[in-house]
Design a protein around this motif. Structure first.
Motif, PDB file in Angstrom:
ATOM      1  N   SER A 330       6.829 -13.785  24.782  1.00  0.00           N
ATOM      2  CA  SER A 330       5.646 -12.975  25.084  1.00  0.00           C
ATOM      3  C   SER A 330       4.808 -12.736  23.837  1.00  0.00           C
ATOM      4  O   SER A 330       3.572 -12.704  23.895  1.00  0.00           O
ATOM      5  CB  SER A 330       6.072 -11.646  25.702  1.00  0.00           C
ATOM      6  OG  SER A 330       6.746 -11.858  26.914  1.00  0.00           O
ATOM      7  N   GLU A 331       5.475 -12.593  22.686  1.00  0.00           N
ATOM      8  CA  GLU A 331       4.763 -12.311  21.431  1.00  0.00           C
ATOM      9  C   GLU A 331       3.861 -13.476  21.020  1.00  0.00           C
ATOM     10  O   GLU A 331       2.856 -13.293  20.336  1.00  0.00           O
ATOM     11  CB  GLU A 331       5.755 -12.016  20.305  1.00  0.00           C
ATOM     12  CG  GLU A 331       6.548 -10.724  20.467  1.00  0.00           C
ATOM     13  CD  GLU A 331       7.648 -10.824  21.524  1.00  0.00           C
ATOM     14  OE1 GLU A 331       8.032  -9.782  22.071  1.00  0.00           O
ATOM     15  OE2 GLU A 331       8.102 -11.964  21.802  1.00  0.00           O
ATOM     16  N   GLN A 332       4.245 -14.681  21.450  1.00  0.00           N
ATOM     17  CA  GLN A 332       3.524 -15.874  21.015  1.00  0.00           C
ATOM     18  C   GLN A 332       2.088 -15.916  21.531  1.00  0.00           C
ATOM     19  O   GLN A 332       1.219 -16.529  20.908  1.00  0.00           O
ATOM     20  CB  GLN A 332       4.285 -17.122  21.476  1.00  0.00           C
ATOM     21  CG  GLN A 332       3.836 -18.401  20.795  1.00  0.00           C
ATOM     22  CD  GLN A 332       4.618 -19.624  21.275  1.00  0.00           C
ATOM     23  OE1 GLN A 332       5.453 -19.540  22.171  1.00  0.00           O
ATOM     24  NE2 GLN A 332       4.321 -20.766  20.682  1.00  0.00           N
ATOM     25  N   ILE A 333       1.817 -15.253  22.653  1.00  0.00           N
ATOM     26  CA  ILE A 333       0.460 -15.311  23.206  1.00  0.00           C
ATOM     27  C   ILE A 333      -0.556 -14.706  22.237  1.00  0.00           C
ATOM     28  O   ILE A 333      -1.657 -15.239  22.055  1.00  0.00           O
ATOM     29  CB  ILE A 333       0.379 -14.636  24.601  1.00  0.00           C
ATOM     30  CG1 ILE A 333      -0.963 -14.992  25.274  1.00  0.00           C
ATOM     31  CG2 ILE A 333       0.558 -13.121  24.526  1.00  0.00           C
ATOM     32  CD1 ILE A 333      -1.020 -14.630  26.738  1.00  0.00           C
ATOM     33  N   GLY A 334      -0.177 -13.621  21.579  1.00  0.00           N
ATOM     34  CA  GLY A 334      -1.073 -13.005  20.605  1.00  0.00           C
ATOM     35  C   GLY A 334      -1.260 -13.878  19.378  1.00  0.00           C
ATOM     36  O   GLY A 334      -2.364 -13.991  18.833  1.00  0.00           O
ATOM     37  N   GLU A 335      -0.163 -14.518  18.946  1.00  0.00           N
ATOM     38  CA  GLU A 335      -0.245 -15.412  17.780  1.00  0.00           C
ATOM     39  C   GLU A 335      -1.199 -16.569  18.054  1.00  0.00           C
ATOM     40  O   GLU A 335      -2.033 -16.920  17.216  1.00  0.00           O
ATOM     41  CB  GLU A 335       1.153 -15.955  17.447  1.00  0.00           C
ATOM     42  CG  GLU A 335       2.157 -14.887  17.012  1.00  0.00           C
ATOM     43  CD  GLU A 335       3.596 -15.399  17.039  1.00  0.00           C
ATOM     44  OE1 GLU A 335       3.789 -16.630  17.177  1.00  0.00           O
ATOM     45  OE2 GLU A 335       4.519 -14.566  16.937  1.00  0.00           O
ATOM     46  N   LEU A 336      -1.086 -17.160  19.253  1.00  0.00           N
ATOM     47  CA  LEU A 336      -1.964 -18.282  19.600  1.00  0.00           C
ATOM     48  C   LEU A 336      -3.403 -17.820  19.789  1.00  0.00           C
ATOM     49  O   LEU A 336      -4.349 -18.468  19.310  1.00  0.00           O
ATOM     50  CB  LEU A 336      -1.455 -18.961  20.877  1.00  0.00           C
ATOM     51  CG  LEU A 336      -0.216 -19.854  20.712  1.00  0.00           C
ATOM     52  CD1 LEU A 336       0.425 -20.152  22.061  1.00  0.00           C
ATOM     53  CD2 LEU A 336      -0.593 -21.164  20.008  1.00  0.00           C
TER      54      LEU A 336
END
Length: 503
Positions: A330-336
């Motif tokens: 879930s955290e990856q969406i913000g990173e991308l």
């Protein structure tokens, strides 16, 4: 002796129990996910027994953590409950057993039921009586579907033994003893989501009961949001008072300390829910919003709220992770999303189970527009975050029309607010300041505050003034009015293409 307060937060995808100190800080917690049941497209169910067992497991784990910290159970003065609203359980009053899985608030199977109800005489009166439109969202429609489609439930109803509960009521009944004297009760904030309660009298309404054809249904007694309902019947917290109950979005309003008319909060969870404190009189919306009970402390007048609900927010991130495999966490969406300056023209209308406020279109479905060879998964991730932020803007605009007051600040909480990029996008789309507390368990905190008020841990709202004020982050808008208008114009074009997909 310290006075701790516990909060049982039974959400849509997980259950948690948090112990708060008198200064409102979490000192122990445990959270577990539980099974999501998807029998058919658009259907969402939970096992009612698993919901209860998940609560007991979380409470037992916190009790163990308390022992390692030297905190005694006797120091816990009360426990409050907050819960996913509208999710419906029908059960046999003689056996205490559910007769069907809980139908979850986001379940969309009842579209045909809504159409049949809309065709009945008196359908136009329903929103004025209960504050809610006829929609797949609310409990009364789910009850009607079960009675029409589940033989065992219908037979129990015909015998006059079928009991109705939303999740607060189901948990309160089981935690206070079940068949051994359990209390079949619900608080006003949850009852206001049933479609059975009159929004002005806060009592069950004969017209509503008759409209839904549930005259024989055993309904829970309506009580306030802050009083002692009974005592825990089992486990390490046995005999501790259960003393507060609020639907999750009402709890977040209390946890954000939005006690003054005109204050608003937005909770970004599985769905997204924006509540505006409307004061002591209900405002019936002309702009697609819901009228609901914000909170109702015993001995005080009820406080009403205007509400805008977004059916898909955090659940879209889960969908991108689990169903599509676009992200691994879930955290990856913000990173991308932070890797690109904008969505490069991509609009993602996240209507995976229709559109809620202010559109109320059950015929809408998830739609991604504007794809080109330039599009990357970073653009799609950013468009997914923008979808919740655009819908929040549409709701705030509707609230400003209903209330006659523009907004200058939005208080936020919930899982998506952990993403700085999501909150900056939100501020840029709104054009106002977005305020995020350091401690984001405001829903659980609201339930704890209600329980604490009931047993005297806190005596007044003034006692709460310093709670959860440390480490506040403020996101200021970096866009001008012309840019915001252009963004909303493109979003509205996406809405036009997403609706009417189902015939």
């Amino acid at each position: 002796m310290s006075s701790y307060v516990g909060a049982l937060d039974q959400g849509t995808t997980s259950t948690r129990f948090i112990l708060f100190s008198p200064d409102g800080k979490p000192v122990a917690s445990h959270q577990i996910e539980f099974t999501q049941i998807y029998p058919h497209p658009g259907w969402v169910e939970h096992d009612p027994e698993e919901l209860v067992s998940s609560c007991l497991e979380c409470m037992s784990s916190v009790a163990k953590e308390m022992r390692t910290q030297g905190i005694k159970v006797a120091d816990v003065k009360a426990i409050g409950i907050t819960n996913q609203r509208e999710t419906t359980v029908l059960w046999d009053i003689e056996t205490g057993q559910p007769l069907y899985n809980a139908i979850v608030w986001s379940d969309a199977r009842t579209g045909d039921t809504v159409k049949k109800l809309e065709a009945q005489p008196g359908a136009d009166e329903i929103p004025k009586l209960c504050g809610l439109p006829l929609s797949t969202y609310f409990a009364g429609v789910k009850v009607r579907w079960i009675l029409d489609n589940v033989k065992e439930a219908r037979e129990c109803y015909d015998r006059g033994k079928l009991a109705f509960s939303t999740i607060d009521s189901w948990l309160l009944y089981n935690l206070t003893g079940g068949l051994n004297g359990g209390a079949h009760i619900t608080d006003t904030s949850n009852a206001s989501r049933s479609m059975f309660m009159n929004i002005e009298t806060l009592k069950y309404d004969e017209k509503l009961i008759k409209f839904f054809g549930v005259e024989k249904l055993i309904l829970p007694k309506i009580v306030s949001s802050a009083e002692v309902y009974g005592r825990i019947g089992t486990g390490p917290f046995a005999n501790i008072p259960l003393a507060g109950c609020l639907g999750d979005q009402s709890a977040a309003l209390v946890g954000q300390k939005a006690f003054e008319p005109g204050q608003a909060k937005n909770t970004y969870g599985t769905g997204c829910f924006l509540l505006y404190n409307a004061g002591e009189k209900p405002i019936i919306s002309n702009n697609g919003l819901l009228t609901t009970v914000g909170y109702h402390f015993k001995g005080q007048k009820p406080v009403y709220a205007l509400e805008g609900s977004i059916s898909v927010a955090g659940s879209c991130i889960k969908w991108l992770r689990d169903n599509i495999g676009l992200i691994e966490s879930s955290e990856q969406i913000g990173e991308l999303a932070s890797q690109v300056d904008d969505s490069a023209g991509v609009v993602f209308v996240t209507a995976l189970s229709g559109l809620f406020a202010p559109y109320w279109r059950t015929d809408a479905r998830g739609t991604i527009l504007g794809l080109t060879q330039f599009t990357t998964k970073a653009h799609i991730c950013r468009a997914a975050l923008e979808a919740t932020c655009f819908q929040t803007r549409a709701i705030l605009d509707a609230m400003a029309k209903d209330s006659g007051k523009p907004f200058t600040k939005l208080r936020v909480d919930g899982g998506m607010t952990n993403s700085d990029i999501a909150m900056q996008i939100q501020a840029d789309i709104l054009g106002i300041e977005v305020e995020r507390p350091a401690m984001r368990e405001t829903t659980a905190l609201g339930a704890a505050i209600a329980a604490g008020f009931a047993v005297g841990v806190w005596k007044s709202i003034e006692d709460l003034k310093d709670i959860n004020t440390e480490g506040m982050t403020e996101f200021a808008s970096k866009t001008n009015e012309e840019e915001r208008a252009a963004m909303m114009k493109q979003w509205n074009r996406g809405i036009e293409r997403a609706v009417g997909w189902l015939e």
